[in-house]
Design a protein around this motif. Sequence first.
Motif, PDB file in Angstrom:
ATOM      1  N   ASN A  90      -8.847   0.666  -0.895  1.00  0.00           N
ATOM      2  CA  ASN A  90      -7.613   0.587  -0.119  1.00  0.00           C
ATOM      3  C   ASN A  90      -7.346  -0.867   0.198  1.00  0.00           C
ATOM      4  N   LEU A  91      -6.317  -1.090   0.971  1.00  0.00           N
ATOM      5  CA  LEU A  91      -5.949  -2.468   1.250  1.00  0.00           C
ATOM      6  C   LEU A  91      -5.824  -2.665   2.755  1.00  0.00           C
ATOM      7  N   ALA A 107      -6.864   2.131 -17.372  1.00  0.00           N
ATOM      8  CA  ALA A 107      -7.609   1.487 -18.452  1.00  0.00           C
ATOM      9  C   ALA A 107      -6.772   1.428 -19.722  1.00  0.00           C
ATOM     10  N   GLU A 114       2.433   1.523  -3.475  1.00  0.00           N
ATOM     11  CA  GLU A 114       1.528   1.963  -4.540  1.00  0.00           C
ATOM     12  C   GLU A 114       1.243   3.452  -4.424  1.00  0.00           C
ATOM     13  N   LEU A 170       0.818  -1.195   0.000  1.00  0.00           N
ATOM     14  CA  LEU A 170       0.000   0.000   0.000  1.00  0.00           C
ATOM     15  C   LEU A 170       0.859   1.255   0.000  1.00  0.00           C
ATOM     16  N   ARG A 184      -6.733   9.584  -3.017  1.00  0.00           N
ATOM     17  CA  ARG A 184      -6.165  10.091  -4.261  1.00  0.00           C
ATOM     18  C   ARG A 184      -7.051  11.213  -4.792  1.00  0.00           C
ATOM     19  N   LEU A 196      -8.039  -9.361  -3.918  1.00  0.00           N
ATOM     20  CA  LEU A 196      -6.906  -9.095  -4.804  1.00  0.00           C
ATOM     21  C   LEU A 196      -6.052 -10.331  -5.007  1.00  0.00           C
ATOM     22  N   VAL A 239       1.640   0.384 -10.746  1.00  0.00           N
ATOM     23  CA  VAL A 239       2.367  -0.730 -10.162  1.00  0.00           C
ATOM     24  C   VAL A 239       1.762  -2.066 -10.557  1.00  0.00           C
ATOM     25  N   GLU A 294      -6.061   6.240 -16.973  1.00  0.00           N
ATOM     26  CA  GLU A 294      -4.678   5.857 -17.252  1.00  0.00           C
ATOM     27  C   GLU A 294      -4.518   4.345 -17.128  1.00  0.00           C
ATOM     28  N   VAL A 335      -1.116  -8.309 -13.357  1.00  0.00           N
ATOM     29  CA  VAL A 335      -2.142  -7.418 -12.832  1.00  0.00           C
ATOM     30  C   VAL A 335      -1.572  -6.109 -12.327  1.00  0.00           C
ATOM     31  N   VAL A 336      -2.230  -5.057 -12.771  1.00  0.00           N
ATOM     32  CA  VAL A 336      -1.840  -3.697 -12.433  1.00  0.00           C
ATOM     33  C   VAL A 336      -2.856  -3.179 -11.434  1.00  0.00           C
ATOM     34  N   ILE A 337      -2.374  -2.655 -10.329  1.00  0.00           N
ATOM     35  CA  ILE A 337      -3.303  -2.251  -9.277  1.00  0.00           C
ATOM     36  C   ILE A 337      -3.456  -0.747  -9.194  1.00  0.00           C
ATOM     37  N   LEU A 338      -4.572  -0.341  -8.622  1.00  0.00           N
ATOM     38  CA  LEU A 338      -4.806   1.078  -8.389  1.00  0.00           C
ATOM     39  C   LEU A 338      -5.641   1.228  -7.130  1.00  0.00           C
ATOM     40  N   SER A 339      -5.083   1.927  -6.178  1.00  0.00           N
ATOM     41  CA  SER A 339      -5.816   2.193  -4.951  1.00  0.00           C
ATOM     42  C   SER A 339      -6.315   3.629  -4.990  1.00  0.00           C
TER      43      SER A 339
END
Lengths: 332, 332
Positions: free
Chosen positions: B69-70, B112, A83, A80, B101, B79, A93, B110, B93-97
């Motif tokens: 979030n994680l 996508a 990222e 976390l 933000r 995940l 990431v 981005e 796999v590309v992550i986004l939290s």
Amino acid sequence: MDVTIYQVAERAGVSIATVSRALRGTGPVSAKTREKVLKAVQELRFTPSRLGVSLAEGRHAANGIVFPNLSGPYYTEVLLGYEEVASELGRSVVILSTKGRPNVREAIKELAGRVDGLVVFGSTAPDDLVAELVATGMPLVFISREPMSGADTLRSENVESARRLACHLQGHGYARFAFLGAPHQPGDDISQRWEGVSAVLKDAVEPVLTAEYTVDSGYEAALKLLRGRTRPQALICSDDEVALGALLAAEELGLAVPDDLAVTGWDDIMAARHARPALTTIRQPMRELGARAARALDELIGGVRATSAHQTLATELVIRKSCGEHPQEDPK
Amino acid sequence: MDVTIYQVAERAGVSIATVSRALRGTGPVSAKTREKVLKAVQELRFTPSRLGVSLAEGRHAANGIVFPNLSGPYYTEVLLGYEEVASELGRSVVILSTKGRPNVREAIKELAGRVDGLVVFGSTAPDDLVAELVATGMPLVFISREPMSGADTLRSENVESARRLACHLQGHGYARFAFLGAPHQPGDDISQRWEGVSAVLKDAVEPVLTAEYTVDSGYEAALKLLRGRTRPQALICSDDEVALGALLAAEELGLAVPDDLAVTGWDDIMAARHARPALTTIRQPMRELGARAARALDELIGGVRATSAHQTLATELVIRKSCGEHPQEDPK
DNA sequence: CGCCGGAGTGTAAGCGCTTACACCACCGGA
DNA sequence: TCCGGTGGTGTAAGCGCTTACACTCCGGCG
């Protein structure tokens, strides 16, 4: 995606070079032209293809991270922090979990091919693969691995923290200890913790193996140990999950913690606070670890070194109930 | 990376087309030639550039996932299940939290742009963005969002599970309940849980807001509630973290759980088992949720539908100590 | 002996961008 | 009036691959 820069150029009545310049702000473009371009972009809902951009720019604008798994909170928290900072720095990431995967080498190489830099947890990549990666010159940050040349390393402090914990327990008056942890390799976190603990407690502490760093294996190992003839007075566990398992074992055997047995963990995961008795443990700055890794990688990629190549982060001893009721303060 | 297919071709004395064919096994290549190529590849340590391959193939071989979030185990587990299956299917796999933000829209777009398909947790993307994404035709799977056309949806069952839980608590003989959860939007998990609970308990249950779904906000809300005049006999919490907070509040107020107050959670996170009293809760198949999402996405991308576009996964009521000592069995 | 077809290979056209370089006005100064 | 700049734009050469298509041999067949 679908619509390309050519279609935008055509619609705006300009060349693709101009579209690119207008969009990125590189090079001069007249106000009128810019407007035409932006209009066309809007109408066509154009988004530059990441692939095209990356190929032309020669960079992925993405970072990778390799971790064993995400089941405990440790790796999660690091991820976390990682990222968050990475995306502040404009990098996506890409993750890779090695747990239970047959072809780790392939997977890591594949990952390396789609990012500009890689963070790798020490335990996930075999030495020769590490050497191979370093040899490619790719920006690399290893977490919890011995400092090496050709890559940054990052970890939180273990030896001194373990000493502090051991001293604290001694202050409670305990005399017989056991250290519960899975087999460890030289230089990893666990062996450093053992190093610190055994330096203080000497012969009074006995190392005990667990199968893994999980609740279940902590439970198994503790059960076996506590049924033995000479039961230790304090169980120093290599991480919180093992400690939670030990707590379960003690409960099952009718041993009161901390009166009959002290138990400590490591990491300060969420469950440590909510267990009863709450776990005395050592808090690692996990989020910070991830954040620093991201920044270090960014510097490595950018070629500007502001921070040291090998960092060690400080930890905090969190005293709760599981180590005993009236702790005398830590002597050292 | 560094060495390209041209260098390999030159060294092997063949054309780049032949190298490509030899490596991918498309088209015929004589044994001798193949050997030469492989030799050159070895010597040069050639790895095909992901960017080049992707651009030419027109696919990223990567999936994205967007989560808030994680910090809790819920998203983490999903995940993990997702990554495991995705990588079995040959996709990174590309992550986004999105937590904290500022520019979520940009970030999601981005993301996508660098994947072939996207999994999005319902709560992270505003409706208009969702519509926009759907409009692009990109393969999409939403988790915990109302079924819609143009994308798959996936969630675990809530309403009936909530009913079961409510009935179980009624069986204990409790008469005054409170439901602790943050403000929810129509169709999300929490509102479905509330729907089920209130359908059974009717006027006997009162909804109480928490600021977030965290231990701290659960603690705050519970503290306030439990200090009131008419204290409920049972606290049905919208998730385990809130419930853990409630447990802390009860402890602070000197209320014994479950004798003075019953508390239940939702999710069956790790800490639920280790809390004392251990939490009665509803176990979601979180890992499975992720795995299914990955498979659904793969089908969407591949254009072959084997599974339904909208899936609901069954849950399990996990009865522990926090709801009372001698539960009569669930009537329904 | 001439032809056909397939195996094996090379050529070159993309894929969607960025950017060096060339080009063309047009402006101000000498 | 002429010339060097400079703002504004287009052309085209990559970036590292995949693959359609064309081509060359050869063996087999009528």
